[in-house]
Structures are given as structure tokens and as C-alpha cells.
Design an enzyme around this catalytic site. Structure first.
Site, PDB file in Angstrom:
ATOM      1  N   HIS A 102      32.974  29.454  46.009  1.00  0.00           N
ATOM      2  CA  HIS A 102      34.141  28.599  45.756  1.00  0.00           C
ATOM      3  C   HIS A 102      35.441  29.312  46.094  1.00  0.00           C
ATOM      4  O   HIS A 102      35.505  30.539  46.172  1.00  0.00           O
ATOM      5  CB  HIS A 102      34.185  28.150  44.292  1.00  0.00           C
ATOM      6  CG  HIS A 102      34.408  29.266  43.313  1.00  0.00           C
ATOM      7  ND1 HIS A 102      33.437  30.194  42.987  1.00  0.00           N
ATOM      8  CD2 HIS A 102      35.498  29.600  42.568  1.00  0.00           C
ATOM      9  CE1 HIS A 102      33.907  31.052  42.094  1.00  0.00           C
ATOM     10  NE2 HIS A 102      35.166  30.713  41.835  1.00  0.00           N
ATOM     11  N   ASP A 104      39.223  29.301  44.210  1.00  0.00           N
ATOM     12  CA  ASP A 104      39.615  29.007  42.840  1.00  0.00           C
ATOM     13  C   ASP A 104      40.429  27.714  42.721  1.00  0.00           C
ATOM     14  O   ASP A 104      41.413  27.514  43.441  1.00  0.00           O
ATOM     15  CB  ASP A 104      40.428  30.168  42.259  1.00  0.00           C
ATOM     16  CG  ASP A 104      39.568  31.373  41.929  1.00  0.00           C
ATOM     17  OD1 ASP A 104      38.374  31.182  41.622  1.00  0.00           O
ATOM     18  OD2 ASP A 104      40.081  32.511  41.980  1.00  0.00           O
ATOM     19  N   HIS A 256      34.581  33.147  47.236  1.00  0.00           N
ATOM     20  CA  HIS A 256      33.848  34.237  46.605  1.00  0.00           C
ATOM     21  C   HIS A 256      32.703  33.681  45.776  1.00  0.00           C
ATOM     22  O   HIS A 256      32.688  32.507  45.414  1.00  0.00           O
ATOM     23  CB  HIS A 256      34.763  35.117  45.747  1.00  0.00           C
ATOM     24  CG  HIS A 256      35.491  34.375  44.676  1.00  0.00           C
ATOM     25  ND1 HIS A 256      36.589  33.575  44.949  1.00  0.00           N
ATOM     26  CD2 HIS A 256      35.282  34.285  43.341  1.00  0.00           C
ATOM     27  CE1 HIS A 256      37.025  33.035  43.825  1.00  0.00           C
ATOM     28  NE2 HIS A 256      36.254  33.444  42.828  1.00  0.00           N
ATOM     29  N   ARG A 271      40.766  38.364  34.617  1.00  0.00           N
ATOM     30  CA  ARG A 271      41.264  37.707  35.825  1.00  0.00           C
ATOM     31  C   ARG A 271      42.676  37.172  35.616  1.00  0.00           C
ATOM     32  O   ARG A 271      42.996  36.622  34.563  1.00  0.00           O
ATOM     33  CB  ARG A 271      40.348  36.539  36.227  1.00  0.00           C
ATOM     34  CG  ARG A 271      40.672  35.977  37.625  1.00  0.00           C
ATOM     35  CD  ARG A 271      39.863  34.761  37.947  1.00  0.00           C
ATOM     36  NE  ARG A 271      40.392  33.548  37.312  1.00  0.00           N
ATOM     37  CZ  ARG A 271      39.847  32.341  37.460  1.00  0.00           C
ATOM     38  NH1 ARG A 271      38.768  32.180  38.196  1.00  0.00           N
ATOM     39  NH2 ARG A 271      40.379  31.290  36.858  1.00  0.00           N
TER      40      ARG A 271
END
Length: 280
Positions: A102, A104, A256, A271
Site C-alpha cells: 500500500h 499510506d 511498502h 510512525r
């Protein structure tokens, strides 16, 4: 502040990815160092750093050197830092957060420009992350298919079944009040990078449900081809995490996929996502 002459950037794969050495990301970055890192990031699409024992405040300061941190719509941030979320899989869990190819949050009208991921705890083996270059994927398409795709837009949804499953554990433990809200956004299938000018495929199997103006059934054959094409091995690189490792990727031209191969072990990452613009 690190002396800029000490910084080295070593490419780790043919399509994307480079490891940066000789820089301590804890102290504030000089303007010259930040500019050099941004140039390397734009060239390689994802940068990797080792042995960066950052506090949450230092991590936020690093992120702000490259953009404006934003909150994630589904999971609460850590105490005192709402823009830093825990990306974790616990020993008893079998599904990992975001465990699918995907980009983000492409279901937002303004998806993030970039994401930073800092490893806090890693399993004794496994838990690597794959990255793929969407500019390399676009460049490898035939001219005829490139022309066809440039006239299309895609509908992206937060509620696509495969990806919602990867969020379930974190929403149960750390979910925000609005975690059940569904997000939907339409973006061009071919996105032009606002800084480099390069074109990239901007669909992904986690969030893209159909082409605008078409049904899911009509869209499925071509989308299925693109989903397979864009993660061909020659477009990818692989990163092996250690505590203190950081990955900093350009969400406008990469995808990623965190590999879920460490059942029975704990993996904890922090994150931060940086504010982006509307894809064009």
C-alpha cells in the site's frame, strides 16, 4: 550538528532505496544537512538510517525538518505526541498492522507526502519491510498503456476488506473515537510528483477499489494487472530492521509491505506521517 562532509549515501537496490551513514539525527539538523538529505530522499525515494536512539521529542523535531506531522485517523498517538502512533504486533497476535502492499492513506483527499518509521523493538528474525518504486513501475509500462492510464482516475476507500483486517488489533487497543468512520477519495491513476516531475502509478491493492465512472467488476481486470505489475521484484528493495533503525519514504511515489513472518514475537515501531497535497 553532524558535519555534512561525513555523510555517505549508499544505494541498496536498483530501483529505489539508499542507506545514509555519518549523520546523528538526534541534534537539530543544519539547513545544509537537511537539504542534502532531502535531495537524496527525492533521488532514492526511501532513505534508511541505523542506530538512531531518538526520544519522541527528537523524533518529532526530525520530522518537522522535512514537513508538517499530521495525526492518523484511526489510531491514537502516544502520550504527549498525538502525531506519533505505535505500529505494533504483539506476541499473541497473528495479523500485522498494514500488512499488505500500500501507499499510506490514499483514501484521504490529501494523502501524506511522506512517512517516517522508527524501530523500537524488533523480533529476533523476520519483520522486514519491502518497498516498491511506482515511478519504476510506470516507466516499465508500454506507451499505449501509459496513455490509457493517464486519462483515468481511481476511487480509494479506507474500508476495503483486506486492509481493514490489518487495523483491527490496533483499533481495539488504541483506536480513536472516529475510528469507524469510512473515508473515500478519488485520485489520478498516474500521479506527477510535485518536486521531481516524474510520473508514478498511484493505485494500490489495499485502498483502490475501482476506476471512476466504472464498476468494480469492470475495473478489476486492469487493476489486477497493475497490482501485480507494480510490485515486481525489480521495482523493490528490502530493509532488515534493528532497534534504532529509521525508514523515511516518499509516499507519493512508493509503496511498502511489512512482512508478517514473526508469529510469537513482539515488534514495535513509531510512525510519523507528513502532510501532503492533493495528487495531480
Amino acid at each position: 550538528m553532524a558535519a555534512i562532509a561525513e555523510i555517505t549515501v549508499r544505494r541498496i537496490a536498483g530501483a529505489l532505496g539508499a542507506e545514509v551513514r555519518g549523520v546523528d539525527l538526534g541534534p537539530p539538523l543544519s539547513a545544509e544537512t537537511a537539504a542534502r538529505l532531502r535531495a537524496a530522499w527525492l533521488e532514492h525515494q526511501v532513505l534508511f538510517f541505523r542506530d538512531q536512539a531518538l526520544t519522541p521529542a527528537q523524533y518529532m523535531a526530525l520530522a518537522r525538518a522535512f514537513g508538517s506531522p499530521i495525526e492518523y485517523p484511526f489510531v491514537q498517538g502516544i502520550e504527549g505526541f498525538p502525531e506519533i502512533i505505535e505500529v505494533k504486533k504483539l506476541e499473541h497476535e497473528t495479523v500485522n498492522f498494514g500488512g499488505i502492499w500500500h501507499s499510506d492513506t490514499t483514501y484521504l483527499e490529501r494523502p501524506p507526502m511522506a512517512s517516517l518509521l522508527l524501530a523500537r523493538e524488533v523480533p529476533p528474525q523476520g519483520g522486514d519491510t519491502l518497498f516498491a518504486s511506482m515511478t519504476a513501475a510506470y516507466d516499465a509500462l508500454s506507451p499505449g498503456l501509459q496513455r490509457l492510464l493517464e486519462g483515468l482516475r481511481a476511487v480509494n476507500a479506507s474500508a476495503k476488506a483486506d486492509v481493514t483486517r490489518t487495523r483491527e488489533d490496533r483499533i481495539r487497543s488504541d483506536g480513536r473515537v472516529e475510528a469507524k468512520k469510512a473515508y473515500l477519495a478519488e485520485h489520478p491513476v498516474v500521479r506527477r510528483h510535485p518536486e521531481t516531475g516524474r510520473k508514478a502509478l498511484y493505485v494500490n491493492i489495499a485502498h483502490t477499489v475501482r476506476f471512476a465512472g466504472m464498476t468494480e467488476a469492470e475495473s478489476a481486470p486492469l487493476l489486477g494487472y497493475l497490482f501485480e505489475h507494480q510490485v515486481r521484484p525489480e521495482f523493490t528493495c528490502r530493509f532488515v530492521w534493528r532497534p534504532g533503525s529509521i525508514a523515511f519514504w516518499d509516499n507519493r511515489c512508493t509503496q511498502h509491505n511489512p512482512i508478517n513472518d514473526y508469529h510469537g514475537h513482539r515488534r514495535l515501531m513509531h510512525r510519523i506521517t507528513l502532510e501532503g497535497d492533493a495528487p495531480r
